[in-house]
Design an enzyme around this catalytic site. Structure first.
Site, mmCIF file in Angstrom:
data_model
loop_
_atom_site.group_PDB
_atom_site.id
_atom_site.type_symbol
_atom_site.label_atom_id
_atom_site.label_comp_id
_atom_site.label_asym_id
_atom_site.label_seq_id
_atom_site.Cartn_x
_atom_site.Cartn_y
_atom_site.Cartn_z
ATOM 1 N N LYS A 1 0.828 -1.206 0.000
ATOM 2 C CA LYS A 1 0.000 0.000 0.000
ATOM 3 C C LYS A 1 0.864 1.259 0.000
ATOM 4 C CE LYS A 1 -3.818 2.150 2.586
ATOM 5 N NZ LYS A 1 -4.736 2.013 3.744
ATOM 6 N N SER B 1 -9.588 2.371 2.754
ATOM 7 C CA SER B 1 -8.677 3.106 1.896
ATOM 8 C C SER B 1 -7.669 2.231 1.144
ATOM 9 C CB SER B 1 -7.908 4.135 2.735
ATOM 10 O OG SER B 1 -7.086 3.493 3.709
ATOM 11 N N SER C 1 -9.997 -0.259 6.791
ATOM 12 C CA SER C 1 -9.421 0.052 5.485
ATOM 13 C C SER C 1 -8.849 -1.137 4.725
ATOM 14 C CB SER C 1 -8.333 1.123 5.636
ATOM 15 O OG SER C 1 -8.919 2.369 5.896
#
Length: 548
Positions: free
Chosen positions: A111, A187, A211
């Protein structure tokens, strides 16, 4: 505070009495004129000492780029090369002398809120902070490489890691792998998409309110948010230290368990972690495989396991009926595998999201958006801090995106209106919630509920910011209802894909949905065993739920 050294007078560090008066006035205090010179002398000494500290070399974990070479670093462009928004940056990163073969041959995405030395860590935002290039590798990055994993780049994430829909990242919209134009959730949007489409075998996401689990539920991906502190957060951008989690995302439970085995364990840097849990303390992947392969458990592998259906996890007014049907069907299949299933109730659970939302705002505004997580013993990014300021400039505020702007303004408002008593109350109530979950888990081994209580909606072609703050942020109401409570408490929580449900606006569009399995702290293995047992005998991709 005692004065250890006064510091030699340095003409460039002199603090005048006028500066002392201005400092005091700014913070609504008055210093007697007779003391001004004394304070000027003391602050001059402190000014000198501070400059001396900043002149000392910083202390980062070194990165050996000959042992961990990284090549072909580039920003992809176009739908195909970005995998419809999944990639932020592409690269090839490996270890030339791996320590084990646990992840040999497996590919990974990291990420874009996690440090990989020499590669921009954008965190989904623009401005100077969005251009930051770390000098370090996160601990979990090194552990993946040491185990033979091949990292293929950084996955896109939503702006500031503070939005639950996938049209806010500076790198562009991330499309649901099962329906173009629909949200993956956020996210960790890119991580979920890249795993789902097969661009990589596994990915790492971060999770402070769901997330990893929200996008995993929406994309048909398995993920586990580990127990808080189990996986070192060293090298990951913090939102709020008591909420921060990083964890595995994969297409099956076994890969999730193996990756957790590799990355879990104390690294001696992250103060979230228990010192009594070294790397390899629990062989999650190995133990899960043994459990699933055991002949005596082949028909009723969950015999003796007690599963609690969390009543409050199915709020009747807002839960999509098809999502509820999918979760309840999955739960009935757990019973067929030998689990003892019963309903449990935690009335205070209904307020858990409220406590999470209010409690996060003030510390997140400081720790995340102003790069000032003071009071922690962990690796901090001095060079990234230099790109921030004590308060946001207009340029920095504009670069954040609406989700992060929302957190910043809420933090400022709550600090000014209510101050530290509100945060203290939220902290204590979070502990109450955690204690109530612990008490419920004395009667059952895990409890279950839908991961997301309704399917994902459409994303905005021009980006979520084009909608304006109210309309854009209103789309996220209810999305973290079942995920935020366990980021808040730190209990392990896993998303297990359990079928497809129709989109709310188009019954011909089918989107994945997931069951969330929550366990006792540091008993992540039981959560994996329950999920692995279900997955072994069920093919979620053949299951559809509609008309409920």
């Amino acid at each position: 505070m005692s004065v250890l050294v006064l510091g030699e007078k340095d003409q460039t560090s002199l603090v005048s009495t006028e500066e002392v008066e201005t400092l005091a006035h700014t913070h609504n205090i008055t210093i007697p004129p007779s003391e001004l010179q004394d304070w000027a002398e003391l602050l001059t000494g402190m000014n000198t000492c501070a400059k001396q500290v900043l002149a000392l070399p910083d202390y980062y974990p070194p990165v050996d780029v000959t042992l961990y070479p990284r090549t072909n670093i580039h920003r992809p462009s176009g739908d195909e090369e970005t995998d419809y928004g999944g990639w932020a940056t592409k690269a090839t990163i490996k270890c030339t002398q791996r320590k084990s073969n646990e992840l040999n041959g497996k590919t990974f995405a990291i990420k874009d809120a996690i440090a990989v030395a020499g590669i921009k860590c954008g965190n989904g935002i623009g401005g100077k902070v969005g251009e930051w290039i770390p000098k370090v590798d996160a601990t979990l990055v090194t552990r993946i490489l040491d185990a033979g994993g091949l990292i293929l780049g950084k996955s896109a994430c939503e702006a500031g890691c503070l939005v639950a829909v996938s049209d806010t990242s500076i790198t562009g919209n991330v499309h649901n792998p099962y329906a173009y134009g629909y949200s993956t959730g956020g996210s960790s949007s890119g991580s979920a998409r890249l795993v789902s489409t097969g661009q990589v075998d596994m990915a790492i996401g971060t999770d402070q309110g769901g997330s990893t689990r929200k996008p995993s539920a929406n994309c048909g991906v398995v993920c586990i948010k580990p127990t808080w502190g189990l996986v070192p957060y060293t090298g990951c951008l913090s939102l709020e230290a008591t909420l921060d989690h990083a964890g595995p995302m994969a297409r099956n439970v076994q890969d999730c368990a193996t990756l957790l085995e590799v990355i879990a364990g104390n690294d001696g840097i992250d103060d979230r972690q228990p010192y009594s849990w070294p790397q390899g303390h629990v062989k999650f992947g190995e133990e899960l495989k043994k459990f699933l392969d055991k002949p005596t458990t082949s028909e009723k592998p969950l015999k003796g396991i007690k599963v609690g259906i969390l009543v409050e996890g199915f709020p009747s007014k807002i839960t999509d009926s098809n999502v509820a049907a999918a979760s309840k069907s999955a739960i009935s299949k757990l019973a067929k595998l030998g689990a003892e299933v019963k309903e449990i109730s935690i009335p205070f659970y209904k307020d858990s999201g409220l406590v999470w939302m209010v409690g996060m705002a003030m510390p997140a505004a400081t720790q995340c958006l102003l790069s000032n997580p003071s009071g922690r013993k962990q690796l901090l990014f001095t060079d990234r801090c230099e790109l921030s300021s004590p308060t946001l400039t207009q340029e920095a505020f504009n670069a954040l995106g609406l989700g992060a702007q929302n957190v910043y303004l809420r933090g400022l408002f709550l600090q000014e209106r209510f101050g530290s008593p509100l945060h203290a109350r939220c902290t204590n109530l979070r502990r109450k919630l955690s204690d109530e979950y612990d008490n419920a888990l004395k009667a059952v081994d895990v409890f279950v509920m839908p991961t997301c209580i309704f399917p994902p909606g459409k994303i905005e072609p021009e980006g979520g910011k084009s909608l304006g703050p109210l309309k854009m942020l209103s789309r996220t109401i209810g999305i973290p209802y079942n995920t935020a409570p366990f980021s808040s408490s730190g209990h392990p929580a896993l998303n297990l894909p359990v079928g497809f449900v129709p989109a709310k606006d188009d019954k011909d569009v089918w989107l994945p949905t997931g069951l969330q399995i929550v366990g006792r702290k540091f008993d992540d293995l039981t959560v994996l065993k329950v999920a692995g047992s279900w997955e072994k005998v069920n093919d979620w991709k053949t299951m559809q739920y509609s008309g409920n």
